[in-house]
Each structure stands twice: as C-alpha cells, then as structure tokens.
Write an enzyme that holds these catalytic residues in place. Structure first.
Site, PDB file in Angstrom:
ATOM      1  N   GLY A  89     -65.265 -46.222 -69.039  1.00  0.00           N
ATOM      2  CA  GLY A  89     -65.533 -44.814 -68.721  1.00  0.00           C
ATOM      3  C   GLY A  89     -64.617 -43.975 -69.600  1.00  0.00           C
ATOM      4  O   GLY A  89     -64.165 -44.412 -70.653  1.00  0.00           O
ATOM      5  N   ARG A  90     -64.322 -42.772 -69.112  1.00  0.00           N
ATOM      6  CA  ARG A  90     -63.504 -41.880 -69.930  1.00  0.00           C
ATOM      7  C   ARG A  90     -62.100 -42.431 -70.146  1.00  0.00           C
ATOM      8  O   ARG A  90     -61.547 -42.358 -71.235  1.00  0.00           O
ATOM      9  CB  ARG A  90     -63.452 -40.489 -69.288  1.00  0.00           C
ATOM     10  CG  ARG A  90     -64.760 -39.744 -69.501  1.00  0.00           C
ATOM     11  CD  ARG A  90     -64.805 -38.444 -68.755  1.00  0.00           C
ATOM     12  NE  ARG A  90     -65.078 -38.673 -67.346  1.00  0.00           N
ATOM     13  CZ  ARG A  90     -65.751 -37.835 -66.571  1.00  0.00           C
ATOM     14  NH1 ARG A  90     -66.199 -36.705 -67.063  1.00  0.00           N
ATOM     15  NH2 ARG A  90     -65.971 -38.107 -65.308  1.00  0.00           N
ATOM     16  N   ILE A  91     -61.531 -43.022 -69.074  1.00  0.00           N
ATOM     17  CA  ILE A  91     -60.161 -43.538 -69.201  1.00  0.00           C
ATOM     18  C   ILE A  91     -60.157 -44.809 -70.047  1.00  0.00           C
ATOM     19  O   ILE A  91     -59.349 -44.953 -70.965  1.00  0.00           O
ATOM     20  CB  ILE A  91     -59.541 -43.771 -67.809  1.00  0.00           C
ATOM     21  CG1 ILE A  91     -59.361 -42.429 -67.081  1.00  0.00           C
ATOM     22  CG2 ILE A  91     -58.196 -44.502 -67.937  1.00  0.00           C
ATOM     23  CD1 ILE A  91     -58.932 -42.533 -65.623  1.00  0.00           C
ATOM     24  N   ARG A 118     -71.394 -51.856 -67.618  1.00  0.00           N
ATOM     25  CA  ARG A 118     -72.761 -52.194 -67.212  1.00  0.00           C
ATOM     26  C   ARG A 118     -73.745 -51.972 -68.367  1.00  0.00           C
ATOM     27  O   ARG A 118     -74.529 -52.839 -68.698  1.00  0.00           O
ATOM     28  CB  ARG A 118     -73.174 -51.376 -65.988  1.00  0.00           C
ATOM     29  CG  ARG A 118     -73.674 -52.256 -64.875  1.00  0.00           C
ATOM     30  CD  ARG A 118     -73.926 -51.470 -63.623  1.00  0.00           C
ATOM     31  NE  ARG A 118     -72.799 -50.589 -63.318  1.00  0.00           N
ATOM     32  CZ  ARG A 118     -72.762 -49.793 -62.253  1.00  0.00           C
ATOM     33  NH1 ARG A 118     -73.769 -49.753 -61.424  1.00  0.00           N
ATOM     34  NH2 ARG A 118     -71.717 -49.047 -62.015  1.00  0.00           N
ATOM     35  N   THR A 119     -73.676 -50.777 -68.979  1.00  0.00           N
ATOM     36  CA  THR A 119     -74.535 -50.487 -70.124  1.00  0.00           C
ATOM     37  C   THR A 119     -73.657 -50.356 -71.359  1.00  0.00           C
ATOM     38  O   THR A 119     -72.761 -49.522 -71.372  1.00  0.00           O
ATOM     39  CB  THR A 119     -75.266 -49.134 -69.921  1.00  0.00           C
ATOM     40  OG1 THR A 119     -75.476 -48.952 -68.527  1.00  0.00           O
ATOM     41  CG2 THR A 119     -76.551 -49.085 -70.674  1.00  0.00           C
ATOM     42  N   THR A 160     -54.278 -49.991 -63.626  1.00  0.00           N
ATOM     43  CA  THR A 160     -53.993 -48.599 -63.277  1.00  0.00           C
ATOM     44  C   THR A 160     -55.209 -47.986 -62.575  1.00  0.00           C
ATOM     45  O   THR A 160     -55.324 -46.766 -62.492  1.00  0.00           O
ATOM     46  CB  THR A 160     -53.675 -47.749 -64.542  1.00  0.00           C
ATOM     47  OG1 THR A 160     -54.744 -47.913 -65.473  1.00  0.00           O
ATOM     48  CG2 THR A 160     -52.367 -48.155 -65.182  1.00  0.00           C
ATOM     49  N   ARG A 198     -57.564 -49.271 -59.267  1.00  0.00           N
ATOM     50  CA  ARG A 198     -57.395 -49.272 -57.815  1.00  0.00           C
ATOM     51  C   ARG A 198     -56.963 -50.678 -57.402  1.00  0.00           C
ATOM     52  O   ARG A 198     -57.502 -51.678 -57.908  1.00  0.00           O
ATOM     53  CB  ARG A 198     -58.704 -48.909 -57.099  1.00  0.00           C
ATOM     54  CG  ARG A 198     -59.019 -47.423 -57.073  1.00  0.00           C
ATOM     55  CD  ARG A 198     -58.033 -46.624 -56.195  1.00  0.00           C
ATOM     56  NE  ARG A 198     -58.365 -45.211 -56.109  1.00  0.00           N
ATOM     57  CZ  ARG A 198     -57.863 -44.262 -56.919  1.00  0.00           C
ATOM     58  NH1 ARG A 198     -57.009 -44.575 -57.873  1.00  0.00           N
ATOM     59  NH2 ARG A 198     -58.205 -42.998 -56.752  1.00  0.00           N
ATOM     60  N   GLU A 209     -52.025 -50.072 -50.125  1.00  0.00           N
ATOM     61  CA  GLU A 209     -50.927 -49.123 -50.362  1.00  0.00           C
ATOM     62  C   GLU A 209     -50.510 -48.493 -49.037  1.00  0.00           C
ATOM     63  O   GLU A 209     -51.368 -48.244 -48.198  1.00  0.00           O
ATOM     64  CB  GLU A 209     -51.382 -48.048 -51.360  1.00  0.00           C
ATOM     65  CG  GLU A 209     -51.613 -48.674 -52.723  1.00  0.00           C
ATOM     66  CD  GLU A 209     -51.976 -47.685 -53.815  1.00  0.00           C
ATOM     67  OE1 GLU A 209     -51.869 -46.473 -53.596  1.00  0.00           O
ATOM     68  OE2 GLU A 209     -52.353 -48.142 -54.891  1.00  0.00           O
ATOM     69  N   HIS A 257     -48.113 -45.875 -58.175  1.00  0.00           N
ATOM     70  CA  HIS A 257     -49.344 -45.069 -58.310  1.00  0.00           C
ATOM     71  C   HIS A 257     -49.057 -43.708 -58.963  1.00  0.00           C
ATOM     72  O   HIS A 257     -49.351 -42.664 -58.404  1.00  0.00           O
ATOM     73  CB  HIS A 257     -50.031 -44.885 -56.946  1.00  0.00           C
ATOM     74  CG  HIS A 257     -51.518 -44.618 -57.062  1.00  0.00           C
ATOM     75  ND1 HIS A 257     -52.422 -44.992 -56.094  1.00  0.00           N
ATOM     76  CD2 HIS A 257     -52.245 -44.014 -58.033  1.00  0.00           C
ATOM     77  CE1 HIS A 257     -53.650 -44.620 -56.457  1.00  0.00           C
ATOM     78  NE2 HIS A 257     -53.556 -44.015 -57.636  1.00  0.00           N
ATOM     79  N   ILE A 258     -48.476 -43.783 -60.166  1.00  0.00           N
ATOM     80  CA  ILE A 258     -48.100 -42.555 -60.879  1.00  0.00           C
ATOM     81  C   ILE A 258     -48.851 -42.387 -62.204  1.00  0.00           C
ATOM     82  O   ILE A 258     -48.478 -41.552 -63.025  1.00  0.00           O
ATOM     83  CB  ILE A 258     -46.578 -42.516 -61.175  1.00  0.00           C
ATOM     84  CG1 ILE A 258     -46.139 -43.771 -61.965  1.00  0.00           C
ATOM     85  CG2 ILE A 258     -45.771 -42.371 -59.899  1.00  0.00           C
ATOM     86  CD1 ILE A 258     -44.732 -43.672 -62.551  1.00  0.00           C
TER      87      ILE A 258
HETATM   88  C1  GLV Z   1     -55.462 -41.328 -58.944  1.00  0.00           C
HETATM   89  O1  GLV Z   1     -55.375 -42.490 -58.649  1.00  0.00           O
HETATM   90  C2  GLV Z   1     -56.697 -40.634 -59.066  1.00  0.00           C
HETATM   91  O2  GLV Z   1     -57.750 -41.209 -58.756  1.00  0.00           O
HETATM   92  O3  GLV Z   1     -56.670 -39.459 -59.479  1.00  0.00           O
END
Ligand code: GLV
Ligand code: GLV
Length: 341
Positions: A157-159, A179-180, A237, A239, A268, A286-287
């Site tokens: 995705g974007r990240i 997936r695609t 990073t 989930r 968490e 989770h930063i």
């Molecule tokens: C952080 O985990 C977010 O989803 O923005």
C-alpha cells in the site's frame, strides 16, 4: 451546535481549531486510554466521536452513544479497532487519517528498526553506556550490510511502497507481495512481484505492511516463519496480531530467525516477556507514526472529518463511502433543506 467528544488529548494545533469551531467539545480528562464505560458516559448524546486506535468502537457502543451520532473519526491510519460494517448499518460515517506524513513516518521508522537490527544499535548503545567501551576493537558488534540483500515487503500500500522506495537507496533488491500486482510501482521503483512463498524463501529481511483483517490475522505463524530463509530478520510496524508471537519467539530462539524488530504487539500493551529478554530483538512502543509532522496532520484530518460530516459534507478520508446516501448526517441535511424550502 453539535456535541463532540474526543477520547484523548493529542498533540498539535487541531484540537484548538475544533474547540473554536462553535461546537460543544469535550476532551477526555485522562492521560490514558478511556474505558468503554467512561466512553459511553462521556460520549452519550454526542453527534461526533473523535477516537483513538485504543478505543473499541462497535454497534453496541454507538447504540449506547445514541441515534444522533453521525460520525466516528479515528485518529489513526489503521481502523481495525472499529467495526465499520456495524457503523455502516446504522448510517454512521467512519473516517481515518491516512496521509503522506504518516506514511513517511512509518516508512522511516521501519528503516530505523531495520538498521537498528543490522547494526545492533540498541545492544551497542547499552554496552557503551555500561562503560564497556575500551577503544576500537576488530570484533565487537559486527552487523550485516544491506547492499545486494533482498527486502521482502508484504503489503504494497502507500506505506509499503515508501519502504520499498527507500530500499533502493541502500541498493537492495525488493520483492513484494500484494493481492493485485502493482505494475506501475514495479516500473517506478524497480521492484519485483512475488508470491508469498518465494518472498519468504528469498528475503533477507521481511517487513509487514498489510492492515489487520481476518485474512491477515496470524498470517506470520509457525508455518510461514518456517519458510523464511535461515538468518532472516522480521520487522513489524503494521499490527501486532498479524504475527503469532509464540511462533516468533520459537523461531528466534532456534536461531532460524536472526532478529526481529517490533513496534506493535499481539495484545497491546502487553509484551511477551520472552521477547523482552532477547538481545536480537528491538522493541518500540507503537511509535511508528510518531513524528511531530505526522501527528499534526493526523489531528487536522481527524478534526476535518468531524467538521465536514457535521456540516453535511463527505469527508476526504471517509472509510465507508457507500453509506453516504443513507448517512445520518446526510439524511438529516435533506430534512433541513426540505423544511427550509
Ligand atoms: C497507527 O498505528 C495508525 O494506524 O495510525
Ligand atoms: C573504524 O573506525 C575504522 O577506522 O576502521
């Protein structure tokens, strides 16, 4: 005037703008996640909720808030804390805060973790602070080079795309799974699509960038970890529940995996004590999205979504767009128009 409840104070200037919007704004007074009981107590009668990923929002919760609730705006990119179909059924708009600033922050944190692992930054820092440094030595904290190694990006995705792009700066080969297949990204960045099995077998580093869904929950388990190349590193990073932490501990303990860096955890804020005891593991709380730039933008987007829905506009970051024609906010507007005419 609409009533808005914000479940926790967050940094930046957006909350001031919300307070100045002429609505009745209440912000949780607690510097901790709010409990469900407190959320119902404070949120009852509100038109909008501005929530965090630590809040669990489902049909039961929004029913307790009341039939006037029009929007739940989540100060996060991930929205696995929200049962979107149950909100959609009720004509409640859900929104999140995806933006370049967050994508960059998470991509950069992914690289910070990867480099912390390969150059053993945390171990070396601890050792240096303990006073162990006796001058240059040929054989302390030897790490691994990145050039020519393979990064496996699961979820483009974007990240994931930003993470992949940055790998090219280190002259790495990148395999990705999605997936695609994204042929544009393949051309733009010079990366290669791979099925999951091959990605696991050939990567020296695997980084997770998929959302948490029924499909991805536990996808990194004993079986998939077993397919990883001997000596591979895992970075998460995304989930926590995407990874079976017990299986991860086993893979680290056996030496099959060389290391892991985790910003997110299965349950968490609890962290598997075995992970805490391992030197080849880097843990952050989770930063990944935690830059001033990203948090400011997240706040602005979360506030925008609240104010847009309350004024009858479709927010840019709407999650359940298909609901808009039947949305409480939209149908009420129609009623008002009808009355005026
Ligand atoms: C952080 O985990 C977010 O989803 O923005
Ligand atoms: C390292 O500091 C070197 O000079 O080799």
């Amino acid at each position: 005037m609409s009533k808005i409840f914000v479940t926790r104070k967050f940094p930046g200037t957006a909350l001031d703008r919300l307070k100045e919007s002429g609505n009745g704004v209440t912000i949780s007074e607690f510097d901790r996640p709010i409990t469900q009981e407190e959320l119902i107590d404070k949120g009852k009668g509100c038109d909008a909720l501005l929530t965090l990923l630590t809040d669990k929002i489902d049909g039961e919760l929004v029913d307790a808030i009341g039939p006037q609730l029009k929007v739940v705006s989540n100060y996060a990119v991930g929205f696995d804390n929200i049962n979107v179909p149950e909100l959609s059924d009720r004509g409640i708009i859900a929104a999140n805060t995806p933006c370049e600033e967050v994508n960059e922050a998470v991509a950069e944190h992914t690289w910070a973790l990867l480099l912390a692992l390969t150059r053993r930054i945390v171990e070396a820092d601890e050792s240096t602070r303990r006073g162990s440094y006796r001058g240059w030595e040929p054989n302390i904290f030897l790490g691994k080079s990145l050039k020519g190694k393979t990064l496996g990006v699961i979820g483009l995705g974007r990240i994931g795309t930003m993470v992949a792009k940055r790998a090219k700066g280190f002259e790495m080969r990148v395999l990705y799974n999605k997936r695609t297949p994204d042929t544009d990204a393949e051309k733009d960045i010079g990366i290669e699509f791979s099925d999951l099995d091959r990605l696991l077998r050939e990567s020296d580093f695997v980084s997770l960038h998929v959302p948490l869904t029924d499909e991805t929950r536990g996808m990194v388990n004993a079986e998939s970890l077993g397919k990883l190349k001997q000596g591979c590193y895992l970075i998460n990073t995304a989930r926590g529940p995407i990874v079976d932490e017990h299986a991860l501990v086993d893979a680290l303990r056996s030496g099959h995996l060389s290391g892991a860096a985790l910003d997110v955890f299965e349950v968490e804020p609890n962290i598997n004590p075995e992970l805490i005891g391992m030197e080849n593991v880097v843990l952050t709380p989770h930063i990944a999205s935690g830059t001033h730039e990203a948090r400011e933008k997240m706040g602005q987007l979360a506030v925008d979504a609240v104010l847009q829905v309350l004024s009858g506009q479709v927010p840019e970051n709407i999650i359940n767009k298909e609901v808009w024609p039947q949305a409480r906010a939209n149908t009420e507007k129609e009623l008002v128009r009808y009355k005026v005419a």
